[in-house]
Design a protein around this motif. Structure first.
Motif, PDB file in Angstrom:
ATOM      1  N   ASP A 136       6.624   5.438   7.278  1.00  0.00           N
ATOM      2  CA  ASP A 136       6.695   4.151   7.959  1.00  0.00           C
ATOM      3  C   ASP A 136       7.703   3.238   7.264  1.00  0.00           C
ATOM      4  OD1 ASP A 136       5.456   3.283   5.634  1.00  0.00           O
ATOM      5  OD2 ASP A 136       3.465   3.171   6.536  1.00  0.00           O
ATOM      6  N   GLY A 137       7.729   1.982   7.696  1.00  0.00           N
ATOM      7  CA  GLY A 137       8.695   1.040   7.158  1.00  0.00           C
ATOM      8  C   GLY A 137       8.488   0.712   5.691  1.00  0.00           C
ATOM      9  N   ALA A 142       3.049   8.743   7.118  1.00  0.00           N
ATOM     10  CA  ALA A 142       2.595   8.268   8.433  1.00  0.00           C
ATOM     11  C   ALA A 142       1.075   8.082   8.449  1.00  0.00           C
ATOM     12  CB  ALA A 142       3.008   9.266   9.506  1.00  0.00           C
ATOM     13  N   GLY A 201       1.396   0.341  13.918  1.00  0.00           N
ATOM     14  CA  GLY A 201       2.825   0.443  13.620  1.00  0.00           C
ATOM     15  C   GLY A 201       3.450   1.653  14.289  1.00  0.00           C
ATOM     16  N   THR A 202       4.098   2.483  13.479  1.00  0.00           N
ATOM     17  CA  THR A 202       4.743   3.703  13.988  1.00  0.00           C
ATOM     18  C   THR A 202       3.829   4.916  13.913  1.00  0.00           C
ATOM     19  OG1 THR A 202       5.690   4.143  11.801  1.00  0.00           O
ATOM     20  CG2 THR A 202       7.021   2.840  13.349  1.00  0.00           C
TER      21      THR A 202
END
Length: 496
Positions: A136-137, A142, A201-202
């Motif tokens: 992720d950011g 993940a 989020g992602t």
């Protein structure tokens, strides 16, 4: 011979007159009635700490002031009590049989709880395929953020919920404790799931589903642990743990992994519902001996089998500091876990010895209250006990961290500055639990929350995670909490 002095035969004019011998009381004279009364009430008078206790006994025997003046020659019961108090030497006999110690507990049961705390971590091994995907950011794997967000909410909520249920148990109202768990546990699971969803989020939907399952497990496990069902929870987790160990040895199909996870979760939730639901409680029989446990900061345990009538329950506000302590300590543990899995596993397993050593400290403190006569001696006794118990806990944490690092060769071990930070974090957690158990939870919650905020800000303003950040934060928090504990050591009321 009038006016002369009789002289013995042979006495001359310079011989002194004989001195009359002092008269003694005749043998038939009656003894002092106050002495007789003192002899009859000797044991009670010797144990009295104030003459008023003796006066109360005299009045309860029906002695009026007129009778006291007639029999004993003093004006009233208080004057007679003071006279009796002065004539009898103080003696404070020890109570018959061993002194009551509510902090006695077995080492095996505490170690079992430590294992039960650690086993759910193997669920992340089985759930790894659900969290597959790019980082992720924040550079984390993940699904990490939803999992951490849901876990923090769960730890915070369930810590406060557990304290409220324990408070009901300490009042002898087990049905009310079950009711609070029946209402509070589902709310905590829902909150954790919603927070995980908001932090998706992602991450994929699989990570959110895993986080929701984690929230449900935390809620159900809290209910079982509060009600003393550690062995039941352990039995429900064993198939999942065995599957996780098998997965680390050889590949296991994703369908089997999912079946083990869902099956274990379903069993734990079912057992928790059976434990707290009114119908399930009725099946266990009514009028059984209460299985009460002291809450982390509570006392006043009623005798087994007796239920103390209560007119009002514990206030909701008194559980808030315990929830905040769960939040602050949870964040600190998560930062330690991000530095390496062995550190997190060692901390989790060490909670078993930590609980036993905490009970041992409280038990020895009670013994110190009975064996010392000055506040200085008592402070010295409790300080020695504190050093012994804290040193034993740090030794256990060190041994666990080294053993897990050796058994887990494919991960970064705990060594150097990281090991020093882990031990300082252990000081923070153990002294925090100690402050919580003596009712000083506000101090522990404040220190842990400030430390968690400081580490978060430090990590947000620096690239990566410098080792000195955790070392500084943990060291400062450990020093502050050690000072708080030292301030409470000599206070007898904190050790009741």
């Amino acid at each position: 011979m009038s006016g002369s002095i009789w002289m013995p035969p042979g006495a001359g004019p310079h011989t002194l007159p004989a001195i009359p011998r002092q008269r003694t009381a005749p043998s038939w004279a009656e003894p002092d009635p106050i002495d007789q009364l003192a002899a009859r009430l000797d044991d009670f008078i010797a144990a009295a700490v104030h003459p008023d206790e003796i006066a109360a006994l005299l009045e309860s025997d029906g002695l009026s002031d007129d009778q006291i003046r007639e029999r004993y020659g003093v004006k009233n019961s208080f004057a007679l009590a003071e006279e009796l108090y002065d004539r009898v030497e103080r003696r404070y006999p020890e109570p018959e049989g061993p002194a009551h110690d509510p902090w006695q507990t077995g080492l095996l049961g505490c170690l079992l709880r430590g294992v039960v705390f650690a086993l759910p971590g193997l669920g992340y091994v089985l759930g790894a395929p659900l969290m597959a995907g790019p980082r992720d950011g924040f550079g984390l794997p993940a699904g990490t953020v939803p999992l951490l967000a849901g876990a923090l909410v769960g730890w915070t909520w369930n810590q406060g919920l557990a304290h409220r249920a324990y408070s009901w148990l300490s009042l002898g109202d087990r049905p009310a404790a079950r009711h609070s768990l029946l209402i509070g546990a589902p709310v905590g699971a829902l909150l954790g799931s919603l927070v995980a969803l908001s932090a998706i989020g992602t991450a994929g939907i699989g990570a959110v589903a895993f986080a929701a399952g984690q929230s449900c497990y935390l809620a159900a496990a809290t209910a079982l642990l509060v009600l003393g069902r550690e062995r039941t929870l352990l039995a429900a987790l064993l198939p999942m743990a065995a599957g996780a160990v098998l997965t680390m040895i050889r590949p296991v199909p994703d369908e089997a992994r999912l079946a083990l996870l869902l099956g274990s979760l379903a069993v734990v939730v079912f057992l928790a519902v059976l434990e707290v639901a009114p119908a399930g409680s009725a099946l266990k029989g009514r009028g059984a001996v209460l299985d009460l446990r002291l809450p982390p900061g509570g006392r006043d345990k009623p005798p087994p089998g007796r239920r103390r009538p209560t007119t009002s329950g514990p206030r909701l506000s008194i559980s808030v500091p315990y929830a905040l302590f769960g939040l602050g300590s949870g964040i600190l543990v998560l930062y330690a876990a991000l530095g390496g899995a062995p550190a997190a596993v060692a901390l989790t397993l060490s909670m078993g010895p930590a609980e036993w050593l905490l009970h041992r400290f409280r038990s020895n403190s009670l013994a110190g209250l009975r064996s010392t006569s000055t506040s200085k001696d008592f402070w010295r006794t409790t300080a020695v006990t504190l050093i012994e118990c804290l040193s034993a806990y740090l030794a256990a944490l060190l041994a666990l961290s080294l053993a897990i690092s050796a058994l887990w060769p494919h991960t970064s071990g705990v060594e150097g500055i990281g090991l020093a930070g882990l031990l300082l974090l252990g000081v923070v957690l153990w002294t925090g639990l100690l402050l919580q158990s003596v009712g000083a939870v506000l101090g522990a919650a404040a220190v842990c929350c400030v430390a968690a905020l400081a580490q978060t800000l430090a990590l947000a303003t620096h690239a990566g995670s410098p080792p000195w950040v955790g070392l500084t934060v943990y060291g400062t928090a450990a020093g502050v909490q050690a000072a708080l504990v030292a301030g409470l050591l000599g206070r007898a009321t904190a050790h009741r």
